[in-house]
Design an enzyme around this catalytic site. Structure first.
Site: not given
Ligand code: GLN
Length: 484
Positions: A78, A153, A177
């Site tokens: 990532k 994400s 995410s």
């Molecule tokens: N969707 C969640 C957010 O927008 C989690 C994101 C993540 O786990 N990095 O914060």
């Protein structure tokens, strides 16, 4: 044989026996990338030349008898995990030119194993989002349906694994995410216990929640990758001083008599009917393997999303203060220092990142700190206590990973609250710091994957993997591939 289609656990023995050379694997991986990447767009940066160099090094290690677990295995990383000298953007324009001068601990461990980096994967900018639509560069598509999001994400990592554009990948999980994109893309995603895997070199979003973990084609692959990346790291003060175990230890062991908690708060009105059915089928399957379902309650679940969005945005507003055009990344000139800061930040950050910086700055401001941030921390303790109490009665907790299968691109992008609700079942796990996995548990009528979440006690990743493996082996879902 198309080697890119193989699992980590299938490739490792082939490499060991000398039946397959790392070179041959990456030829197949890049062939696949050439075929499908135009449609999927999982990567921000492909490291083709570097990969061939690394394959050569892996082969040298094998010839000289210095092979380790992941030698010659192509892995995608990532783009918020720092790789020395390799562009690391966090999918943000503000880091469009950032070549880290150091290596993250997780990728150092992979390097020590002589892995092969395929590329850096797309994500929501600074990991803020649930669909990868917030990337500052491009949108990644779900390999099961190119009109839908891959989740986020870590959407690039999950899509790359699902589309066989790599063998395995690393993601990061602050509120879901790793698990939510794994469920949308029909692959396995494990968020380890907070502190289990070093965060050194992970670009910070919300430091008390962020964890790095594997996204893989099957459960055994996740266990194998954990064996390499987990463990105490003196470079990360939040890393747990705990001996790392062998995460493959319980794979294949019986699950008879294991108590699985089914939290009533996770089966709510308005949840997607097909998801509910698939999860109920999965619970029956676990029962037929000898597990004992127990109804439990996690009474503070309804506060999780609100609590998370105060804590995560507060920490983000502080962490993102460092992007000011002075030390690295984008700099937009201004007539004085203040104007340079303002121009750089307004041009460099996307809408969602700005929204969160404003929310977080507000919660942390002198007049509101007690009412918001402090209160959220107190509720966080209640959520953590819910899990502790539940784990006095049961060994694991089983829930859906996400309230729906993958949604359409554009469907939620103008409604941040709807988007925030995509993580309603994953967020509490980060607030409590416990580990959880998402594994495929079937498909919707439209042929979209559904994910089952298994939550465990702190540092019981090996137990989670045992249960997930037993379920996986008794069901056909992990054998399905998207038709691209
Ligand atoms: N969707 C969640 C957010 O927008 C989690 C994101 C993540 O786990 N990095 O914060």
């Amino acid at each position: 044989m198309e080697l890119n289609k193989l699992k980590l656990t299938e490739l490792v023995p082939l490499i060991s026996k000398g039946e397959v050379r790392p070179h041959e694997i990456i030829i197949d991986v890049f062939k696949r990338v050439q075929e499908v990447e135009g449609k999927v767009k999982a990567y921000i940066t492909l490291t083709v030349e570097k990969a061939y160099d690394m394959a050569r090094e892996a082969e040298n290690a094998i010839f000289s008898g210095k092979k380790s677990l992941l030698t010659g295995i192509p892995i995608a990383v990532k783009d918020n995990i720092c790789t020395k000298g390799i562009l690391t953007t966090c999918a943000s324009k503000i880091l469009y030119n950032f070549y880290p001068p150091y290596e993250s601990t997780v990728t150092s461990k992979l390097l020590n194993n002589k892995y092969i980096l395929i590329g850096k994967t797309n994500m929501d900018e600074f990991a803020m989002g649930s669909s990868t639509e917030n990337s500052g560069f491009h949108i990644t598509k779900n390999p099961w349906d190119l009109e839908r999001v891959p989740g986020g994400s870590s959407g690039g990592s999950a899509a790359a694994v699902a589309a066989d554009e790599c063998i395995a990948a690393l993601g990061s999980d602050t509120g879901g995410s790793i698990r939510q994109p794994a469920s949308f893309c029909g692959v396995v995603g494990l968020k380890p216990t907070y502190g289990r895997v070093s965060r050194f070199g992970l670009v910070a979003f919300a430091s008390s929640l962020d964890q790095i973990g594997p996204i893989t084609k099957c459960v055994a692959d996740a266990a194998l990758l954990m064996n390499v990346i987990a463990g105490h790291d003196p470079m990360d003060s939040t890393s747990a001083p705990i001996e790392s175990s062998d995460f493959t230890e319980y794979l294949g062991k019986e699950v008879k008599g294991i108590k699985i908690g089914i939290p009533k708060e996770y089966f709510i009105e308005g949840m997607d009917k097909e998801v509910e059915e698939r999860i109920k089928d999965a619970i029956e399957e676990l029962e037929s393997l000898g597990c004992i379902p127990v109804e439990i309650s996690l009474p503070h679940t309804e506060y999780a999303v609100a609590t998370y969005y105060i804590i995560a945005t507060s920490e983000a507003s502080s962490n993102l203060a460092r992007y000011d055009g002075v030390k690295y990344g984008l700099r937009v000139q201004g007539k004085d220092l203040l104007e340079m800061y303002m121009k750089t930040r307004s041009r460099g950050f996307g809408t969602e990142v700005k929204r969160r910086i404003m929310l977080g700055t507000y919660s942390l401001s002198a007049g509101y700190y007690e009412a918001y941030y402090k209160k959220a921390q107190q509720v966080r303790t209640l959520i953590k206590n819910d899990f502790e109490k539940a784990f006095e009665k049961v060994d694991f907790i089983v829930t859906p990973t996400a309230p729906s299968p993958a949604f359409k691109i554009g469907e939620k992008i103008d409604d941040p609250l709807q988007m925030y609700l995509s993580d309603i079942f994953t967020i509490s796990v980060n607030l409590a710091g416990v580990p959880a996995i998402s594994i495929p548990c079937g498909f919707s009528e439209k042929g979209l994957p559904v994910g089952l979440q298994i939550i465990g006690k702190p540092f019981d990743e090996a137990g989670i993997l045992q249960l997930a493996y037993a379920y996986e082996q008794s069901t056909p879902w992990h054998k399905m591939k998207p038709l691209l």
